[in-house]
Structures are given as structure tokens and as C-alpha cells.
Design a protein around this motif. Structure first.
Motif, PDB file in Angstrom:
ATOM      1  N   SER A 188     -12.472   0.514  21.477  1.00 57.12           N
ATOM      2  CA  SER A 188     -11.353  -0.064  20.759  1.00 57.12           C
ATOM      3  C   SER A 188      -9.803   1.045  21.121  1.00 57.12           C
ATOM      4  O   SER A 188     -10.236   2.241  21.277  1.00 57.12           O
ATOM      5  CB  SER A 188     -11.495  -0.075  19.145  1.00 57.12           C
ATOM      6  N   ASP A 189      -8.924   0.417  21.050  1.00 53.90           N
ATOM      7  CA  ASP A 189      -7.660   1.352  21.284  1.00 53.90           C
ATOM      8  C   ASP A 189      -7.343   2.341  20.066  1.00 53.90           C
ATOM      9  O   ASP A 189      -6.849   3.042  20.331  1.00 53.90           O
ATOM     10  CB  ASP A 189      -6.550   0.351  21.518  1.00 53.90           C
ATOM     11  N   PHE A 190      -7.425   1.729  18.850  1.00 50.56           N
ATOM     12  CA  PHE A 190      -7.180   2.517  17.924  1.00 50.56           C
ATOM     13  C   PHE A 190      -8.250   2.637  16.794  1.00 50.56           C
ATOM     14  O   PHE A 190      -9.188   1.633  17.025  1.00 50.56           O
ATOM     15  CB  PHE A 190      -5.977   2.034  17.048  1.00 50.56           C
ATOM     16  N   TYR A 191      -8.257   3.527  16.019  1.00 45.08           N
ATOM     17  CA  TYR A 191      -9.288   3.667  14.553  1.00 45.08           C
ATOM     18  C   TYR A 191      -8.734   3.231  13.774  1.00 45.08           C
ATOM     19  O   TYR A 191      -7.639   3.530  13.425  1.00 45.08           O
ATOM     20  CB  TYR A 191      -9.683   5.049  14.755  1.00 45.08           C
ATOM     21  N   HIS A 192      -9.248   2.143  12.965  1.00 45.55           N
ATOM     22  CA  HIS A 192      -8.682   1.768  11.589  1.00 45.55           C
ATOM     23  C   HIS A 192      -9.718   1.214  10.771  1.00 45.55           C
ATOM     24  O   HIS A 192     -10.609   0.709  10.997  1.00 45.55           O
ATOM     25  CB  HIS A 192      -7.811   0.366  11.837  1.00 45.55           C
ATOM     26  N   ALA A 193      -9.712   1.778   9.403  1.00 47.22           N
ATOM     27  CA  ALA A 193     -10.824   1.669   8.565  1.00 47.22           C
ATOM     28  C   ALA A 193      -9.892   1.711   7.178  1.00 47.22           C
ATOM     29  O   ALA A 193      -9.297   2.568   6.832  1.00 47.22           O
ATOM     30  CB  ALA A 193     -11.832   2.648   8.513  1.00 47.22           C
ATOM     31  N   ARG A 194     -10.798   0.702   6.385  1.00 43.01           N
ATOM     32  CA  ARG A 194     -10.392   0.526   5.038  1.00 43.01           C
ATOM     33  C   ARG A 194     -11.630   0.938   4.098  1.00 43.01           C
ATOM     34  O   ARG A 194     -12.654   0.104   4.446  1.00 43.01           O
ATOM     35  CB  ARG A 194      -9.750  -0.806   4.517  1.00 43.01           C
ATOM     36  N   TYR A 195     -11.610   1.726   3.188  1.00 39.82           N
ATOM     37  CA  TYR A 195     -12.734   2.140   2.629  1.00 39.82           C
ATOM     38  C   TYR A 195     -12.317   2.465   1.186  1.00 39.82           C
ATOM     39  O   TYR A 195     -11.208   2.759   0.610  1.00 39.82           O
ATOM     40  CB  TYR A 195     -13.364   3.099   3.405  1.00 39.82           C
ATOM     41  N   ARG A 196     -13.712   2.584   0.247  1.00 35.18           N
ATOM     42  CA  ARG A 196     -13.381   3.048  -1.163  1.00 35.18           C
ATOM     43  C   ARG A 196     -14.181   4.402  -1.264  1.00 35.18           C
ATOM     44  O   ARG A 196     -15.016   4.921  -0.579  1.00 35.18           O
ATOM     45  CB  ARG A 196     -14.151   2.104  -2.035  1.00 35.18           C
ATOM     46  N   LEU A 197     -13.343   5.196  -2.010  1.00 39.04           N
ATOM     47  CA  LEU A 197     -13.907   6.556  -2.602  1.00 39.04           C
ATOM     48  C   LEU A 197     -15.003   6.368  -3.421  1.00 39.04           C
ATOM     49  O   LEU A 197     -14.929   5.492  -4.420  1.00 39.04           O
ATOM     50  CB  LEU A 197     -12.723   7.543  -2.688  1.00 39.04           C
ATOM     51  N   VAL A 198     -16.000   7.336  -3.395  1.00 38.14           N
ATOM     52  CA  VAL A 198     -16.639   7.586  -4.552  1.00 38.14           C
ATOM     53  C   VAL A 198     -16.019   7.895  -5.782  1.00 38.14           C
ATOM     54  O   VAL A 198     -15.310   8.877  -5.755  1.00 38.14           O
ATOM     55  CB  VAL A 198     -17.933   8.513  -4.150  1.00 38.14           C
ATOM     56  N   THR A 199     -16.173   7.089  -7.093  1.00 39.16           N
ATOM     57  CA  THR A 199     -15.520   7.506  -8.272  1.00 39.16           C
ATOM     58  C   THR A 199     -16.497   7.519  -9.368  1.00 39.16           C
ATOM     59  O   THR A 199     -17.661   6.931  -9.166  1.00 39.16           O
ATOM     60  CB  THR A 199     -14.419   6.387  -8.377  1.00 39.16           C
ATOM     61  N   ASP A 200     -16.079   7.873 -10.375  1.00 39.17           N
ATOM     62  CA  ASP A 200     -16.856   7.971 -11.563  1.00 39.17           C
ATOM     63  C   ASP A 200     -17.183   6.458 -11.875  1.00 39.17           C
ATOM     64  O   ASP A 200     -16.546   5.774 -11.782  1.00 39.17           O
ATOM     65  CB  ASP A 200     -16.339   8.649 -12.697  1.00 39.17           C
ATOM     66  N   GLU A 201     -18.588   6.353 -12.662  1.00 35.67           N
ATOM     67  CA  GLU A 201     -18.826   4.893 -13.018  1.00 35.67           C
ATOM     68  C   GLU A 201     -17.946   4.289 -14.055  1.00 35.67           C
ATOM     69  O   GLU A 201     -17.513   5.080 -14.812  1.00 35.67           O
ATOM     70  CB  GLU A 201     -20.323   5.028 -13.450  1.00 35.67           C
ATOM     71  N   GLY A 202     -17.357   3.165 -13.916  1.00 38.74           N
ATOM     72  CA  GLY A 202     -16.555   2.499 -14.600  1.00 38.74           C
ATOM     73  C   GLY A 202     -14.826   2.688 -14.167  1.00 38.74           C
ATOM     74  O   GLY A 202     -14.275   1.985 -14.927  1.00 38.74           O
ATOM     75  N   ALA A 203     -14.749   3.785 -13.176  1.00 37.94           N
ATOM     76  CA  ALA A 203     -13.471   3.884 -13.052  1.00 37.94           C
ATOM     77  C   ALA A 203     -13.116   2.791 -12.160  1.00 37.94           C
ATOM     78  O   ALA A 203     -13.837   2.255 -11.237  1.00 37.94           O
ATOM     79  CB  ALA A 203     -13.110   5.402 -12.545  1.00 37.94           C
ATOM     80  N   GLU A 204     -11.579   2.700 -11.961  1.00 36.79           N
ATOM     81  CA  GLU A 204     -11.043   1.884 -11.060  1.00 36.79           C
ATOM     82  C   GLU A 204     -11.298   2.390  -9.679  1.00 36.79           C
ATOM     83  O   GLU A 204     -11.231   3.439  -9.314  1.00 36.79           O
ATOM     84  CB  GLU A 204      -9.692   1.762 -11.113  1.00 36.79           C
ATOM     85  N   PRO A 205     -11.769   1.608  -8.641  1.00 33.52           N
ATOM     86  CA  PRO A 205     -11.942   1.926  -7.172  1.00 33.52           C
ATOM     87  C   PRO A 205     -10.750   2.510  -6.720  1.00 33.52           C
ATOM     88  O   PRO A 205      -9.518   1.931  -6.750  1.00 33.52           O
ATOM     89  CB  PRO A 205     -12.641   0.825  -6.406  1.00 33.52           C
ATOM     90  N   VAL A 206     -10.712   3.598  -5.892  1.00 31.97           N
ATOM     91  CA  VAL A 206      -9.634   3.850  -5.028  1.00 31.97           C
ATOM     92  C   VAL A 206      -9.773   3.591  -3.605  1.00 31.97           C
ATOM     93  O   VAL A 206     -10.863   3.911  -2.919  1.00 31.97           O
ATOM     94  CB  VAL A 206      -9.568   5.690  -5.274  1.00 31.97           C
ATOM     95  N   TRP A 207      -8.968   2.616  -3.083  1.00 24.83           N
ATOM     96  CA  TRP A 207      -8.882   2.182  -1.748  1.00 24.83           C
ATOM     97  C   TRP A 207      -8.200   3.225  -0.766  1.00 24.83           C
ATOM     98  O   TRP A 207      -6.882   3.494  -1.185  1.00 24.83           O
ATOM     99  CB  TRP A 207      -8.592   0.944  -1.593  1.00 24.83           C
ATOM    100  N   LEU A 208      -8.714   3.758   0.385  1.00 23.54           N
ATOM    101  CA  LEU A 208      -7.761   4.465   1.363  1.00 23.54           C
ATOM    102  C   LEU A 208      -7.446   3.669   2.625  1.00 23.54           C
ATOM    103  O   LEU A 208      -8.768   2.873   2.816  1.00 23.54           O
ATOM    104  CB  LEU A 208      -8.137   5.829   1.379  1.00 23.54           C
ATOM    105  N   GLU A 209      -6.742   3.735   3.143  1.00 21.03           N
ATOM    106  CA  GLU A 209      -6.509   2.855   4.680  1.00 21.03           C
ATOM    107  C   GLU A 209      -6.292   4.237   5.708  1.00 21.03           C
ATOM    108  O   GLU A 209      -5.252   4.738   5.757  1.00 21.03           O
ATOM    109  CB  GLU A 209      -5.407   1.921   4.630  1.00 21.03           C
TER     110      GLU A 209
END
Length: 909
Positions: A298-319
Motif C-alpha cells: 500500500s502507498d500509505f499507512y492508514h488505520a482507525r482504532y479504539r484505545l483500551v479504556t476503563d469498562e463503561g467509559a466512552e470509547p476513544v477513537w484515534l486515526e
């Protein structure tokens, strides 16, 4: 060398012309002396006149010869000089026989000639010889004492002195000429060196100026970069973008804004283990994206993912986005940089939009949106079903042109006054059919209280869809609940009613689960059935441009897409489908993962009747490419003409005019070398595009709507040739034909086979039909039904491309096939990669089921030896025989009833 010789000759001639004046003047003076001393001699005045005349001619030649030589470098004066010298010397030789003063003056003349003509030895000899010889023979001759004591010694001395002088002058002239050339060369080199030094000095000066300008520019650039870096840092901080720098070989990573993204501050560069912080469900796709870029897939690296958070907390998404900026010579990544962004709010909005879109598209009621002018802007699937029109046919149309009713004025007034209307309507759809609907229209206002658009909800109150969209159990798949193959075919047939059919607007796709048969055997049929239900649910939950989903049989799903010319949207939708199918599924407490292959065919006016066939061909190619990919059907190979009406007419003329050719490939029994049968193929030797083979011809024929015509012509003509062979006494030759996917889908195909056998008189067991594994697995139940009917006719059946990895061995026990045709890769890899046990197992398995085994193509002697060793039944290919026409084949069979395959295989060309 030639140029140097020419220059030396010219120089000698120049010296002779310059110094010959001395000779002519001296001769004239000495002639006057003779006349003065012997005036009374009778011939004196004649001799004196000749001397004066010749001396004058010599002076003129010397005067103008130099100018002519300078003007005409090729001018040669020496012949004239020699002639004048010979004449003048002859006169002085005549005078010498008188002796006395005349003899002395003659010898003096020769001495002057030695001085004047020192540069030309031959010219001097021309002056010396007459004076030497004539006194001896002109009478009365000189006395012997004078000749011996005076004349001969003096003339010999003059000759010797002249020769030495000539040699010295010759060497001097050569040295002078060389010196002249050297001086000229030195002058040229000096001028060239001065010019080079001047040019280099000027270039150096210019380089210094450019260097100074570059230094000044770099200072400005550095200042600008510092300023821009400060601005970029401010912008990145303001926009929430972070930066990371990965030293791959040094195993160090720099993360900016660690606290903002990861909630901690660290002093070291590599203290944050990113993979460990990624949510377990997203780690796989992050690793795959990173691996694909590091290995240049692939020409570029691109990924969207969630970080491990405390149970019940809102998911944190990074790109993350990045690119390798440094690699070794071998291509190994050394350094990679990229940016990071917190997209948690974007993902929440996206999820909300997805839920809204899913609610819109999957609502049990018809939902549509009108513009301020009450013209359609969009509509969901159910509304399209209610009114019996595709979304593209609705866009831009007026509301009451789609829902014609006598209450139109009342509805318009209510919307104007109240901003809402709700009530029952009886509308006409499909031109004549009337249905009852419950319609709700609501005006949606913008912030300035003006109407921006209208939202409509339509519910069918008549008998459910009144047959417009089938709702009985025959229209739906009993296992998955989506539409079935029959409904999908009726949906495709509806393209004939589009007038006009919008170009680049619709696409038909077939989605096939990769290796589903093996998965089904592994997890069990119950789990496999639940997996199909889950896949169907994920497909139907997708948004536009996906409009319809149907199960075509087995693990195949038909997709109807209305992308409205937006090919990027089509591509994104198909990629989303692959991702949705590939997401792990929890089925009966088992986590099951499966991928899919999608074949796509864009709808055109000339391929409506073959959409399923073309899509299936594209899907098979996608599966052959490794699966989990998308493949678009190409209408015909590159380099062929654009297929239009003119090409269709030419194709029709080729069919009607018997221009197409039948080629036959003989097959041989390996046990005895006997001719067992032939494969028939069609070709066309086109005057412009050369030889067009069967696959290309069939694709082109389907493109112009003549596919069924070509297939019927091929079947009829091949069977007719086979009957001719039987009449000639070749009853044992069996005709083998490959079937296309559209023939298996044709409900009247078996009847067509029966009619051709009846009309041609060909025995049913003399006809052999070949289907491929991919055709079988596309819809096992349907294809088995077709094969059962063909077997009832007595036609022999062969399962082709066996071993390609798509079919289940369990099907073989229930299929009415008589033989297996091995996939080319099985034989090729058995020889090249040593996979003989696999080939041996397939052949033994076929023999255990009483099935013959056919190997094609056989192109190498090693393949032939291995097949004979493993007791393969039949072989075909270039090593057995090349293709031939019907007459050649008939002659071959008549001449040789057996084709022996011994040490040197028979080849027929």
C-alpha cells in the motif's frame, strides 16, 4: 600525411617562383654580354633574342605565379618553369659549344640555376642537362682538352654543389614548415586556453554569485521554515492533530502530545507500546495495515482504532496516517513518520448517521424527501417498491406525477398553511394498477423559518404490494429471509422496461463466500446456515447504493446497486461489504471468520440478458485471485473494437455466412493410444483483429446480444460434424463441448440439447458436456437438477477443472457425471513442485467412484510419463496432438485407428 605533403610541395613551388627572378635576370644580362662580345656572329642576334624572350617569359611567370598560387592553392607553376628552364638551358648549351667566354657564361648560367632552383631538384636538372650534353654533340664540338679539363669538371662540381644545396634547403624548408605549423597550433591552443580560462572564470564568478544567492535564500527558507513550523505546531494543536516519528531499525518511537492522546507524559521516546493500547478487536486490522505499507503493498499507512479504556467509559477513537520516508537498498523500511488525530466525536456522529441511514433504508414504510419545489431528492427501498420505480427514476420528478391523486390541490394547500398533511390516498402505479396508501407529509424548516424540504412517509394499505413486489414465499429465500434467485432474475428483467436506461447508473454484483464449503464441513451445517443468515443480515443493513439483496443459492448473494454514476461511492460500498462480511461473527458460541469475493458488472443496454453470467465470471476471477477482493467484469479484451451496431451486424453476417471455424483437439487413451474423442472449439479469423478464440468470441457475442445465437450455432454445427464422422465409420469418436454459465441458467437448455440431437441424428452417448467446479458450486441444487435431466437424455457429463479447490468431494457421489477433467494446475504442480501424492489421490478417488480421469493440457513429456504411471485414463494437449479442422481429423481417423504414445509421441500439426 597527404595534407603535409601538399603543403611542402606548395612551399617548394613558392620558393622557386620567388628566387627564379635571379635566374631570368642573370640569363638576360649574360645574353647581352654575348651579343656585345660577338656582334658579328651570324646567329648571335637570334640567340640573343631567344634568351631575352625566354627571360621575359620567366619574369612574367615569377611575377604572376605567386599571386595565382595564393588565390588558387591547386595552381601548379612548376611545369611551366621546367619548360622555360629547358628552353633557356638549351640555348645556353648551344652557346657553350663555341667555347671561350660563351662556355664560361653557360657554366655561370647553370650555377645561377643551382642557386635559384635549389628548392626543386628536377627543375635544376632541366637547366643542367642541356648545358652538359649539347656542347658534346652540337658541331663543331668543343675540343677534347676543353671538355675534359674545363667543361666536365666544372659541370660536375656545380651538380654536386646543387645537390647538397638542395638537400640542405629541403631540410630547412621542412623544419620551417613544421615550425610554422607548431606556431599556428600553439597560437590556437593559447587562444583556446585563454577562452577556456575566461569562460571558467566567468562560470566560477556566476557560481559564486549563485552560491551567495542560495545562501541568502536558504537563510530566508530556514527563517520561513521556523515560522511555518511554529504555525504548524499551533495549527496541529488547535486542530487536535499529533505527530509521531518511528525509527524502525533503532526501535524508537516519538509521540507528540502523549498526554492528550494517551493520558500520560513520558521522558523517553519509546515508552508507549501502541499495539498494547489498541483495543483487542482492532489490533488485527492495525497490524495488517501497518504490514501492508511496510511491505509496499500500500502507498500509505492508514488505520482507525479504539484505545483500551476503563469498562463503561466512552470509547476513544484515534486515526493514524503515515508513510515510510526512508528504506534500505533492499527495500527494508528504516524510518516512518505520520500524524494522529482524535476522531471520537467523528465516529460517534458517523455511528449516529449510520443508524439514521439504516433506519431510513430499512424502514417498513416508504420514506422520501422532497425539495422546496416538491420534487424528489431521495427515497428509500420500500417507497421504490410501493411505486414500482427505481430511485433514479424518481429523482427530480414532481410528487404528484409519482403519486397521482385528485387530492393534490388539497394536499398542497395544507402544506402551505399548516406545514403538514396526513391521510389516505388511492394512487395509480405501473400505469393501470390502483393501490391504497397512508401518506404523511411534513414541512421541515430551516433556522430562518423558511421551508428547506419536505419529509414524506408512505405506507401501503392495500393487499401487501398487490403483486408489484412479490411477497409470497416463492419470492424469498427460506433460509436467510432475503429475496431469492427467481425474484432477482425478475428484477433484472425489469431493465428492459427502462426507457431510456441511464448509462453508468446501475451495477449487478455477486458475492461469494471464500472456502465456505470447507468451513461448512468444519463447523457443521447448522452453524453454516446461521452464518449465512448473519451474512444476509449484514448485507441488507447496508446503505445506498445497495438497493436489493438476494440469495442466488449456496453461499452466493446477488446485489443490486444504484450508484448513479458515482463510481467512488460504488467502490466504497463494495469495500464496506467485504469488511462487514470479514468481521468475526459469534455463531453458537463459536467465533467464525469468513471472507468473500465480489464480481461486479455495470449495467449497459447491450448486456442486460447476461448480467448474472458476466457478474459470475468476474466473481470467479476474484476468487481465483485469492479471494477477499473485488473484480470488475471487462466487456472484452483490450485491443478489440468498440462493440456497437456495426459490429453486431458483422458478427451476424459471420454466423449466417459460415465464416466461423470449428477446431478440434483430439484426446487419446493412455492405455492403448487409441483416439477417444475430441474437444470442439470455435474461432474467427477476423480480417483486422486476427484470430479470435472461443472465450473472446463468446464474451463479444454476449456484449452485442448474440451470445445464445453463437452457442446454438456452435452446438448445431459440432453435432452435425460428429454425425458426418459416424457415417464415415468413426463411431468411437466422442464429441466434447464446454458449457457456459448462462446455458446452465437457461430453463430451456436441456430441451435445446434434445432438439439438436434429434435434428442431427447424433447418438446421445456420442455427446459429452463439460461443466466446471465453479459453475457447480455457484448453485449446487440448480446445476444438479440440470445435470440429472441431461443424464436422462443419455448425454455423458464431465466435471471440469477438478482440483481447483472449490468443490466438495461429497457432491461427487450424487452427481451423474461420467468423468473428471483435472485442473491444469494439478498436473503442472505435480511435476514442477513434486506434488505427486495429491494428483495420485485425486486419480485413485475418481477410479473408486468409477469415474474416468482426463488430463488437459499435457505439454511436457515428464507430465505424460507421470500420468501414465498414475494410470490416468485420457490425455489431451499439444504433446498428443495440435488442433485441426473437421476434414483433417476425419482423414486422420481413417488412416490411423490408433495413436500410439510410445517413446516419441505422435504430433499432428
Amino acid at each position: 600525411m597527404q595534407s603535409a605533403s601538399h603543403s611542402f610541395r606548395q612551399e617548394r613551388q613558392r620558393q622557386v617562383l620567388r628566387h627564379s627572378n635571379l635566374l631570368w635576370v642573370s640569363s638576360l644580362a649574360m645574353g647581352l654580354v654575348c651579343v656585345a662580345v660577338h656582334p658579328a656572329r651570324p646567329d648571335m642576334w637570334l640567340v640573343g633574342g631567344l634568351i631575352a624572350l625566354l627571360a621575359s617569359a620567366g619574369l612574367v611567370l615569377s611575377r604572376f605565379g605567386l599571386a595565382w598560387q595564393a588565390q588558387y592553392p591547386a595552381f601548379r607553376a612548376m611545369p611551366a618553369v621546367v619548360v622555360l628552364t629547358v628552353l633557356q638551358s638549351s640555348v645556353w648549351g648551344y652557346e657553350a659549344h663555341y667555347g671561350g667566354l660563351c662556355l664560361t657564361l653557360s657554366i655561370a648560367y647553370v650555377g645561377m640555376a643551382a642557386i635559384a632552383l635549389y628548392a626543386q631538384w628536377r627543375a635544376f636538372l632541366a637547366a643542367w642537362a642541356p648545358v652538359m650534353v649539347l656542347p658534346v654533340f652540337v658541331g663543331p664540338p668543343l675540343p677534347a682538352e676543353t671538355l675534359i679539363d674545363v667543361h666536365l669538371p666544372l659541370m660536375s662540381m656545380v651538380l654536386l654543389g646543387a645537390w647538397q644545396g638542395h638537400l640542405m634547403a629541403r631540410r630547412a624548408m621542412r623544419r620551417a614548415l613544421v615550425n610554422k605549423r607548431l606556431n599556428a597550433l600553439l597560437a590556437r591552443n593559447r587562444d583556446s586556453l585563454e577562452a577556456t580560462v575566461e569562460e571558467r572564470t566567468r562560470a566560477l564568478h556566476q557560481s559564486n554569485e549563485r552560491l551567495q544567492e542560495e545562501v541568502a535564500l536558504r537563510k530566508q527558507v530556514n527563517q520561513s521554515l521556523i515560522k511555518h513550523e511554529e504555525q504548524m505546531n499551533l495549527a496541529m494543536t488547535a486542530s487536535g492533530i499529533g505527530f509521531w516519528d518511528w525509527d524502525i531499525t533503532g526501535r524508537r518511537v516519538y509521540h507528540s502530545d502523549q498526554h492528550r492522546f494517551f493520558g500520560q507524559n513520558t521522558e523517553t521516546e519509546d515508552s508507549i507500546d501502541l499495539i498494547a493500547r489498541v483495543h483487542p478487536d482492532d489490533r488485527g486490522q492495525v497490524k495488517r495495515a501497518l504490514s501492508a505499507h511496510l511491505t509496499r503493498r500500500s502507498d500509505f499507512y492508514h488505520a482507525r482504532y479504539r484505545l483500551v479504556t476503563d469498562e463503561g467509559a466512552e470509547p476513544v477513537w484515534l486515526e493514524d496516517s503515515g508513510k515510510v520516508i526512508e528504506r534500505t537498498e533492499s527495500g527494508q523500511a528504516v524510518r516512518m513518520v505520520g500524524t494522529r488525530r482524535d476522531i471520537s466525536s467523528d465516529m460517534r456522529q458517523r455511528e449516529e448517521l449510520s443508524l439514521s441511514a439504516s433506519l431510513f433504508n430499512n424502514s417498513s414504510d416508504g420514506v422520501f424527501v422532497l425539495g422546496r419545489d416538491q420534487r424528489f431528492k431521495t427515497a428509500n427501498r420500500m417507497f421504490s417498491q410501493i411505486v414500482g420505480m427505481q430511485k433514479s427514476q424518481l429523482l427530480g420528478r414532481d410528487l404528484f406525477s409519482i403519486l397521482p391523486t385528485h387530492q393534490s390541490q388539497c394536499i398542497a394547500k395544507a402544506l402551505l398553511n399548516n406545514g403538514r398533511w396526513h391521510g389516505d390516498l388511492v394512487i395509480r402505479v405501473g400505469g393501470s394498477r390502483r393501490i391504497q396508501v397512508l401518506l404523511t407529509l411534513t414541512a421541515v424548516r430551516s433556522k430562518d423559518r423558511t421551508i428547506s424540504h419536505y419529509l414524506g412517509i408512505c405506507q401501503d394499505l392495500s393487499q401487501r404490494y398487490n403483486g408489484l413486489i412479490p411477497t409470497d414465499k416463492d419470492a424469498y429465500d427460506a433460509l436467510t429471509g432475503v429475496y431469492n434467485r427467481r425474484f432477482f432474475q425478475e428484477l433484472l428483467a425489469g431493465f428492459h422496461r427502462h426507457d431510456p436506461l441511464l448509462p453508468d447508473h446501475y451495477a449487478i454484483a455477486i458475492l461469494n463466500l471464500d472456502d465456505f464449503a470447507a468451513l461448512n464441513r468444519h463447523v457443521g451445517t447448522d452453524t453454516g446456515d446461521q452464518l449465512l443468515r448473519d451474512v444476509a443480515a449484514r448485507l441488507t443493513n447496508q446503505n445506498d447504493p445497495l438497493r436489493w439483496v438476494a440469495r442466488l443459492g449456496g453461499d452466493r448473494f446477488g446485489l443490486f446497486l444504484e450508484y448513479e454514476g458515482d463510481r467512488a461511492m460504488l467502490e466504497d460500498c463494495l469495500k464496506t461489504l467485504l469488511q462487514e462480511v470479514a468481521r468475526p461473527m459469534l455463531v453458537d458460541d463459536q467465533v467464525v471468520s469468513v471472507t468473500a469475493s465480489i464480481g461486479v458488472c455495470r449495467v449497459q443496454s447491450d448486456n442486460i440478458d447476461t448480467l448474472l453470467t458476466l457478474s459470475q465470471q468476474a466473481m470467479i476471477q476474484a476468487s481465483a485471485n485469492g479471494g477477499n477482493t473485488i473484480n470488475y467484469h471487462a466487456a472484452y479484451p483490450p485491443g478489440l473494437p468498440q462493440l456497437g451496431d456495426a459490429w453486431a451486424r458483422e458478427f451476424r453476417q459471420a454466423l449466417d455466412g459460415q465464416v466461423l471455424h470449428l477446431d478440434f483437439w483430439p484426446r487419446t487413451r493412455l492405455a492403448n493410444g487409441q483416439l477417444e474423442g475430441v474437444d470442439a472449439r470455435v474461432s474467427w479469423h477476423h480480417s483486422v483483429y486476427g484470430r479470435l478464440e472461443s472465450d473472446v468470441l463468446l464474451s463479444m457475442a454476449h456484449t452485442v446480444g448474440l451470445g445464445p445465437d453463437l452457442q446454438h450455432w456452435f452446438l448445431q454445427r459440432s453435432c452435425t460434424e460428429a454425425v458426418r464422422w459416424q457415417r464415415e465409420g468413426c463411431e468411437t469418436v466422442r464429441l466434447s463441448l464446454r458449457l457456459a454459465s448462462n446455458q446452465l441458467d437457461d430453463e430451456g437448455f436441456v430441451d435445446q440439447i434434445s432438439a439438436v440431437l434429434s435434428s442431427t441424428g447424433l447418438a446421445s452417448d456420442a455427446l459429452e458436456l463439460v461443466i466446471t467446479e465453479s459453475q457447480l458450486m455457484a448453485d449446487v441444487a440448480h446445476v444438479r437438477g440440470v445435470l440429472d435431466r441431461l443424464s436422462t437424455l443419455g448425454v455423458r457429463l464431465v466435471l471440469g477443472d477438478f482440483g481447483a479447490g472449490q468443490s466438495s468431494l461429497s457432491h461427487l457421489k450424487y452427481l451423474p457425471v461420467n468423468a473428471l477433467s483435472l485442473a491444469p494446475g494439478l498436473v503442472r504442480e505435480a511435476v514442477s513442485k513434486g506434488q505427486q501424492p495429491v494428483l495420485k489421490a485425486v486419480i485413485e478417488m475418481a477410479h473408486s467412484l468409477n469415474l474416468a480421469v482426463i488430463a488437459s493440457p499435457v505439454e511436457q513429456p515428464a507430465q505424460l510419463r507421470l500420468l501414465k504411471k498414475l494410470e490416468c485414463d485420457i490425455a489431451q494437449g499439444g504433446l498428443v496432438s495440435q488442433s485441426m479442422n473437421a476434414d483433417t481429423l476425419l482423414a486422420l481417423v481413417k488412416q490411423r485407428h490408433q495413436m500410439h504414445l510410445a517413446a516419441s509421441p505422435i504430433q499432428v500439426h
